[in-house]
Design an enzyme around this catalytic site. Structure first.
Site, PDB file in Angstrom:
ATOM      1  N   TYR A   4      73.517 -40.886 -20.994  1.00 41.98           N
ATOM      2  CA  TYR A   4      74.785 -41.261 -20.930  1.00 41.98           C
ATOM      3  C   TYR A   4      75.560 -41.165 -22.308  1.00 41.98           C
ATOM      4  O   TYR A   4      75.475 -40.613 -23.220  1.00 41.98           O
ATOM      5  CB  TYR A   4      75.217 -42.508 -20.176  1.00 41.98           C
ATOM      6  CG  TYR A   4      74.480 -42.813 -18.682  1.00 41.98           C
ATOM      7  CD1 TYR A   4      74.400 -44.807 -18.639  1.00 41.98           C
ATOM      8  CD2 TYR A   4      75.780 -42.505 -17.997  1.00 41.98           C
ATOM      9  CE1 TYR A   4      74.574 -44.336 -17.249  1.00 41.98           C
ATOM     10  CE2 TYR A   4      75.544 -43.167 -16.530  1.00 41.98           C
ATOM     11  CZ  TYR A   4      74.864 -43.657 -16.321  1.00 41.98           C
ATOM     12  OH  TYR A   4      74.460 -44.221 -14.879  1.00 41.98           O
ATOM     13  N   GLU A  45      77.536 -50.861 -17.450  1.00 45.28           N
ATOM     14  CA  GLU A  45      77.159 -51.939 -17.896  1.00 45.28           C
ATOM     15  C   GLU A  45      78.303 -52.066 -18.906  1.00 45.28           C
ATOM     16  O   GLU A  45      77.856 -52.294 -20.200  1.00 45.28           O
ATOM     17  CB  GLU A  45      75.881 -52.651 -18.204  1.00 45.28           C
ATOM     18  CG  GLU A  45      75.831 -52.968 -16.874  1.00 45.28           C
ATOM     19  CD  GLU A  45      75.563 -52.045 -15.858  1.00 45.28           C
ATOM     20  OE1 GLU A  45      74.514 -52.087 -16.388  1.00 45.28           O
ATOM     21  OE2 GLU A  45      75.754 -51.758 -14.720  1.00 45.28           O
ATOM     22  N   ASN A  69      79.962 -39.844 -11.553  1.00 46.03           N
ATOM     23  CA  ASN A  69      78.590 -41.397 -12.121  1.00 46.03           C
ATOM     24  C   ASN A  69      78.974 -41.978 -10.402  1.00 46.03           C
ATOM     25  O   ASN A  69      79.743 -43.020 -10.280  1.00 46.03           O
ATOM     26  CB  ASN A  69      78.448 -42.200 -12.722  1.00 46.03           C
ATOM     27  CG  ASN A  69      77.741 -43.049 -12.568  1.00 46.03           C
ATOM     28  OD1 ASN A  69      76.276 -42.312 -13.541  1.00 46.03           O
ATOM     29  ND2 ASN A  69      77.163 -43.754 -12.739  1.00 46.03           N
ATOM     30  N   GLU A  70      77.610 -41.776  -9.156  1.00 45.21           N
ATOM     31  CA  GLU A  70      78.144 -42.900  -8.106  1.00 45.21           C
ATOM     32  C   GLU A  70      79.597 -43.147  -7.921  1.00 45.21           C
ATOM     33  O   GLU A  70      80.053 -43.872  -7.028  1.00 45.21           O
ATOM     34  CB  GLU A  70      77.446 -44.144  -8.786  1.00 45.21           C
ATOM     35  CG  GLU A  70      75.922 -44.145  -8.930  1.00 45.21           C
ATOM     36  CD  GLU A  70      75.906 -45.227  -8.900  1.00 45.21           C
ATOM     37  OE1 GLU A  70      76.790 -46.643  -8.745  1.00 45.21           O
ATOM     38  OE2 GLU A  70      74.343 -46.193  -8.235  1.00 45.21           O
ATOM     39  N   GLU A  76      67.686 -42.957 -10.225  1.00 44.69           N
ATOM     40  CA  GLU A  76      67.807 -44.469 -10.793  1.00 44.69           C
ATOM     41  C   GLU A  76      66.274 -44.815 -10.780  1.00 44.69           C
ATOM     42  O   GLU A  76      67.473 -45.946  -9.181  1.00 44.69           O
ATOM     43  CB  GLU A  76      69.103 -44.852 -11.369  1.00 44.69           C
ATOM     44  CG  GLU A  76      70.063 -44.277 -12.146  1.00 44.69           C
ATOM     45  CD  GLU A  76      71.563 -45.117 -12.535  1.00 44.69           C
ATOM     46  OE1 GLU A  76      72.301 -45.879 -11.552  1.00 44.69           O
ATOM     47  OE2 GLU A  76      72.750 -44.466 -12.512  1.00 44.69           O
ATOM     48  N   TYR A  89      67.226 -55.003 -20.224  1.00 47.17           N
ATOM     49  CA  TYR A  89      66.888 -54.860 -18.712  1.00 47.17           C
ATOM     50  C   TYR A  89      66.068 -54.827 -18.127  1.00 47.17           C
ATOM     51  O   TYR A  89      65.707 -54.441 -17.356  1.00 47.17           O
ATOM     52  CB  TYR A  89      67.362 -53.139 -18.503  1.00 47.17           C
ATOM     53  CG  TYR A  89      68.141 -52.445 -17.729  1.00 47.17           C
ATOM     54  CD1 TYR A  89      67.434 -52.508 -16.322  1.00 47.17           C
ATOM     55  CD2 TYR A  89      69.281 -52.928 -17.674  1.00 47.17           C
ATOM     56  CE1 TYR A  89      67.870 -51.717 -15.125  1.00 47.17           C
ATOM     57  CE2 TYR A  89      70.426 -52.330 -16.253  1.00 47.17           C
ATOM     58  CZ  TYR A  89      69.245 -51.641 -15.172  1.00 47.17           C
ATOM     59  OH  TYR A  89      69.668 -51.648 -14.411  1.00 47.17           O
TER      60      TYR A  89
HETATM   61  C1  LIG Z   1      76.425 -56.077 -10.442  1.00 47.89           C
HETATM   62  C2  LIG Z   1      77.058 -54.111 -10.221  1.00 47.89           C
HETATM   63  C3  LIG Z   1      76.360 -53.421 -10.485  1.00 47.89           C
HETATM   64  C4  LIG Z   1      76.226 -51.350 -10.836  1.00 47.89           C
HETATM   65  N1  LIG Z   1      75.520 -50.799 -11.131  1.00 47.89           N
HETATM   66  C5  LIG Z   1      74.911 -49.952 -10.468  1.00 47.89           C
HETATM   67  S1  LIG Z   1      74.099 -50.330  -9.085  1.00 47.89           S
HETATM   68  N2  LIG Z   1      74.191 -49.578 -11.617  1.00 47.89           N
HETATM   69  C6  LIG Z   1      74.242 -47.959 -11.347  1.00 47.89           C
HETATM   70  C7  LIG Z   1      74.903 -47.250 -12.269  1.00 47.89           C
HETATM   71  O1  LIG Z   1      75.195 -46.008 -12.195  1.00 47.89           O
HETATM   72  C8  LIG Z   1      74.778 -47.673 -13.518  1.00 47.89           C
HETATM   73  O2  LIG Z   1      74.861 -46.811 -14.536  1.00 47.89           O
HETATM   74  C9  LIG Z   1      73.942 -49.135 -13.498  1.00 47.89           C
HETATM   75  O3  LIG Z   1      75.649 -49.058 -13.863  1.00 47.89           O
HETATM   76  C10 LIG Z   1      74.070 -49.498 -12.700  1.00 47.89           C
HETATM   77  C11 LIG Z   1      73.101 -50.905 -12.790  1.00 47.89           C
HETATM   78  O4  LIG Z   1      72.394 -51.266 -13.670  1.00 47.89           O
END
Ligand SMILES: CCCCNC(=S)N1C[C@H](O)[C@@H](O)[C@@H](O)[C@H]1CO
Length: 592
Positions: free
Chosen positions: A74, A120, A171-172, A252, A319
């Site tokens: 990232y 995060e 991203n998502e 992922e 993690y």
């Molecule tokens: C508690 C909700 C978490 C949402 N994030 C999710 S599903 N994720 C997908 C996201 O793309 C990645 O950056 C990370 O944030 C990962 C969780 O470690």
């Protein structure tokens, strides 16, 4: 309807010109092609922004030695443009140095420049100064930043002689409420403008129809993400609905999970991880393990989530990953190494055929006072005598995120977003009321990422709305870096009392500067600096993290090391802190 998931990629007889480099998608044989030959990547996520520069090579080497042939990275926008218009790619932000190390180590790179990255990380990588703009619409194109970054990245593309084999757009995005295809089209145009036509551009979305529908776009290769609680076949069938041909890709594959303050340390079963990895690889899928090396949310860089309530992410980004926060190999890494090794033993190597990819009326928040992270002090006076305990209320849940309340310097208690919106106060008319507000990290996922910080709404004392606030951005990091706090405290042995207090001391140099883990046994919650480096937040009372990682390069082997602790609630009478040789990340609520 039977569904063939095997992604056989037979070895075509193509002679690749020595000086031509290419990385593409072979839609006929459902795989990636590197220089004309079938290629399946086994990748791991590593975030340079969470690791000291001095350790990048170490982590990359360990990933290579595990058998990975690629890494996924990232690029956090706010890490490189913390102040608007000031770009910083030096030291721990030297992305090109990191890419070069990966290249030297034999690792290809899957780059994820966002501009939104989730992760995060503070506000999902978006800079807090965006919130200064009234009515800002977040997750919007960010052309200036992309121009700055992607221009730098173009020479690093594999086909240009570098090691970047593919680039993720956003991203998502499918998990975001907006579902705005024009936004994704605009990003697609910008990425092509700055990176050219050859590089593979892709998207990653969660394993639901809604997410894949809103997150994918014609012209961007659609990949999916899922963890060990998922049926592989079902997930890849979903990806196939969006990409009927081309490589199967889990972008992922969750090897672990994140921790929020007050919750149990996440743990994902090693056997499940290695078994599923083996199954996906044997189907010919390209897989990225998220995370392979997590690292640390130093300073204020942690993000937060908001589902039923606000939940701040802890300082450690361990993690439960195959490489620990401090870069130590775990049993999970060894299990993964064996899976990959077995792939080779059975001749499924990549060379053969790869199977089966502020004098206001109302308080201002942080960004209007030009401070994005850390602590703000809001000060006013009591409008009347309150001899009896009188409720101080945040009627609109406007404490973002924790407030430490004092009257004439005497600590009264704390208030907290979502969970503690009222507390009792006593005092005389004219007494000084201080509210120290702590930013616990901006939400990085979902619909609430426009997460403003500070006192966002009126406070009410009894029946009085409190006004005439003075607002002080507290740049504690500069004070620590300049040694102002040691001078202020020298000679004044203040009693350890309740409420926000700065403590300082020195860790004598031992001739060594090795990794260590600082444990604040009996302390409550606060921030630690080692020399001028802000290690991040500690909160042993809430856990699960009980120690903070101190990378060796932050310490001096020859000079005494300055240790500064900002304790926000209550320090123990012993005021000792321990430097240990191992982490403690899984104790919810400290056992003093
Ligand atoms: C508690 C909700 C978490 C949402 N994030 C999710 S599903 N994720 C997908 C996201 O793309 C990645 O950056 C990370 O944030 C990962 C969780 O470690």
């Amino acid at each position: 309807m039977t569904f063939v998931l095997l992604s056989l990629c037979l070895l075509p007889v193509i002679f690749v010109l020595a000086d031509s480099r290419s990385f593409s998608i072979d839609y006929k044989n459902n795989c990636f092609q590197k220089d004309g030959k079938p290629f399946q990547y086994i990748s791991g996520s590593i975030h340079y922004s969470r690791i000291p520069r001095e350790y990048w090579k170490d982590r990359l080497l360990k990933m290579y030695m595990t058998g990975l042939n690629a890494i996924q990275v990232y690029v956090p926008w706010n890490f490189h443009e913390t102040v608007q218009g000031v770009f910083n790619f030096a030291g721990d932000r030297d992305l090109e140095y990191f890419l070069n190390l990966a290249n030297q180590t034999g690792l290809l790179v899957i780059l994820r420049p966002g501009p939104y990255i989730c992760a995060e990380w503070e506000m999902g990588g978006l800079p807090a100064w965006l919130l200064q703009k009234p009515n800002i619409i977040l997750r919007s194109p960010a052309s200036e930043w992309l121009a700055e970054l992607l221009t730098k990245m173009r020479p690093w593309l594999y086909q240009n002689g570098g090691n970047i084999i593919s680039v993720q757009v956003e991203n998502e995005y499918g998990s975001y409420f907006a579902c705005d295809y024009n936004y994704m089209r605009h990003l697609h145009t910008l990425f092509r403008l700055f990176l050219g036509e050859d590089v593979i551009l892709f998207t990653t979305d969660g394993n639901t129809d809604k997410e894949m529908i809103c997150g994918t776009l014609e012209g961007l290769y659609a990949t999916i993400d899922f963890g060990t609680d998922t049926n592989i076949t079902a997930a890849f069938i979903r990806q196939r609905r969006f990409e009927p041909k081309g490589p199967l890709v889990n972008s992922e594959f969750y090897t672990g999970w994140l921790d929020h303050w007050g919750e149990k340390h996440a743990s994902v079963d090693t056997v499940k991880v290695s078994k599923m990895l083996g199954e996906m690889l044997s189907m010919g899928a390209s897989v990225n393990m998220y995370m392979f090396e997590g690292g640390t949310n130093f300073g204020y860089w942690n993000g937060a989530d908001h589902d039923s309530r606000f939940r701040s992410v802890v300082t450690s980004y361990d993690y439960n990953a195959p490489l620990s926060e401090a870069g130590d190999p775990t049993d999970k890494l060894l299990a993964i190494r064996d899976v990959i090794k077995n792939m080779w033993i059975y001749g499924l190597g990549f060379g053969a055929w790869s199977w089966l990819s502020v004098k206001a009326g109302l308080s201002l928040c942080y960004v209007n006072c030009v401070q994005y992270y850390g602590f703000m002090l809001y000060r006013t006076t009591l409008p009347r005598n309150v001899p009896e305990p009188t409720p101080l209320i945040s009627p609109l849940n406007g404490i973002h995120d924790r407030a430490y309340v004092s009257v004439n310097g005497v600590y009264q208690g704390l208030m907290e977003r979502d969970t503690a919106l009222v507390m009792n106060v006593t005092g005389q008319q004219g007494d000084q009321l201080d509210i120290l507000v702590e930013n616990m990290g901006r939400i990085n996922f979902g619909s609430y990422i426009n997460d403003k910080k500070g006192l966002l709404g009126n406070l009410i004392l009894g029946n009085d709305v409190l006004t005439d606030w003075s607002i002080y951005p507290l740049d504690i990091d500069t004070a620590v870096a300049n040694g102002w706090l040691q001078a202020a405290h020298s000679g004044s042995a203040m009693e350890a009392g309740d409420g926000p207090m700065i403590y300082s001391g020195t860790l004598k140099s031992t001739g060594l500067a090795w990794d260590t883990f600082v444990k604040l046994n009996g302390w409550t919650k606060g921030q630690v600096w080692v020399n001028e480096v802000n290690l991040g937040r500690y909160w042993p009372q809430r856990g699960p993290q009980q120690t903070l990682y101190v990378p060796g390069p932050f310490l001096s082997a020859t000079q005494p090391n300055n240790i500064t602790v900002l304790e926000l609630e209550r320090a123990p009478s012993h005021r000792r802190i321990l430097f240990m040789d191992r982490p403690q990340l899984n104790n919810t609520g400290q056992k003093t």
